[in-house]
Design a protein around this motif. Structure first.
Motif: not given
Length: 371
Positions: A99-100, A118-126
């Motif tokens: 997330l940084k 925002a991370a979800f829409f950027a396809r970042i694994d949460l």
């Protein structure tokens, strides 16, 4: 007391955790430890909440399951917060690292839910799986290795490894009062100081200390095991445990606890090898309860000084083995009534209270139990 923290089997000093961050800013944690009332889930949730900077109510702990965290270790050795707290922190840090870049491009004060969305829409694994294993240098004592030698020729066991990651230490001071006619005792006051590093949850830790102290106190005073043996031939068959329930086996009750119990945690104590400089609390305070036993023995010694006229018997070591039951305390006081009871039942000593042989008999006598 000084209690070493680790599983003595090296391979067991490991733990895992699975952390999910949701777009609404809540967090789900599953770890390999079992909650049994000791507050493990609460502490792990606090670790996650602190890592993400959110309230504790936004963190949910899912019950332990091997389909979430496989190959977990037993929840034992007082090491679960150490292992699963660190594993949870590792998983949280993985997510925070992802997330940084996003956080740096968002306005200051952006909420975690907005960052997660925002991370979800950027396809970042949460989601992240965290793992922690105690450093090889701080666990694993090899009994098969020959110890080294120090310059003075004595054994150097450090060459065999270190069995413990660190030590939890504590000290207790207890005041007791005994009834020399009945053998009953009361704990008037107990003061305990325990080094728990920087406690994650002082309320939970103090509760654990109080419970462990009461358990140790019962272990050394009231919880007597009676087996069928040569001293208890009436217990049949030989080898059977008589004290199998609360009718005969007596754990401490509310009335047995100290009238005044004060517990303090050391402040400004660090422990850099464990999550947030904390220390384990489950088992370490247990033996502090033995301070009640030693205080009882001191009180018995004071009674013996009044009852025994022969100085050599007063100063001599006298046997008083745990648990210090009422019968053992009563007979150890060695007054004229104990002497007469001993003479009547065992034929030991003489009838005269001042007879040196009689005093010698009662001075070395120890009751065999409460039955």
């Amino acid at each position: 007391t000084k209690y070493g923290i680790n599983f003595t089997a090296k391979f067991m000093n490991q733990g895992g955790a699975l952390v999910h961050l949701y777009t609404d800013g809540t967090v789900l944690v599953t770890h390999g430890g079992t909650e049994m009332g000791q507050g493990l889930h609460t502490k792990v949730a606090q670790v996650a909440a602190r890592a993400f900077g959110i309230s504790l109510s936004a963190v949910h702990i899912a019950e332990t399951a091997t389909d979430k965290v496989a190959n977990s270790q037993p929840t034992a050795a007082s090491a679960s917060t150490d292992l699963y707290g660190m594993a949870t922190l590792d998983a949280c840090n993985q997510i925070l690292a992802r997330l940084k870049p996003l956080r740096e491009n968002l306005p200051s004060g952006t909420s975690l839910s907005e960052i997660a969305t925002a991370a979800f829409f950027a396809r970042i694994d949460l989601s992240a799986h965290g793992f922690f294993a105690i450093d090889d240098k701080r666990c694993g004592f090899d009994w098969a290795t020959e110890p080294g030698r120090l310059p003075d020729g004595t054994h150097d066991n450090t060459t065999r490894g270190f069995p413990f990651n660190y030590f939890t230490q504590g000290v207790g001071c207890v005041e007791v009062e005994i009834d020399v006619l009945t053998g009953d005792h009361q704990v008037l006051r107990a003061d305990l100081l325990v080094d728990l590093g920087s406690s994650i949850n002082p309320a939970l830790d103090i509760g654990q200390i109080e419970g462990a102290f009461a358990q140790g106190m019962g272990w050394t005073t009231t919880e007597e095991l009676i087996w069928g043996d040569s001293d208890h031939v009436w217990v049949k068959p030989s080898g059977r445990l008589l004290t199998q329930g609360p009718g005969t086996y007596k754990p401490p009750s509310f009335n047995d606890t100290p009238q005044e119990l004060n517990v303090r945690l050391m402040s400004h104590a660090d422990n850099k090898v464990v999550v947030h400089s904390s220390k384990a609390v489950g088992e370490p305070p247990f033996f502090l309860g033995a301070s009640v036993f030693f205080a009882i023995k001191d009180a018995v010694a004071a009674a013996r000084a009044e009852h025994l006229s022969e100085p050599s018997f007063v100063c001599r070591h006298f046997p008083l083995h745990a648990p210090a039951t009422s019968e053992k305390i009563r007979m150890a006081c060695a007054d004229k009534f104990a002497l007469r009871a001993l003479h009547a039942t065992c034929g030991a000593g003489a009838a005269a209270d001042e007879d040196s042989d009689a005093q010698a008999a009662i001075a070395r006598f120890e009751a065999r139990g409460s039955y």
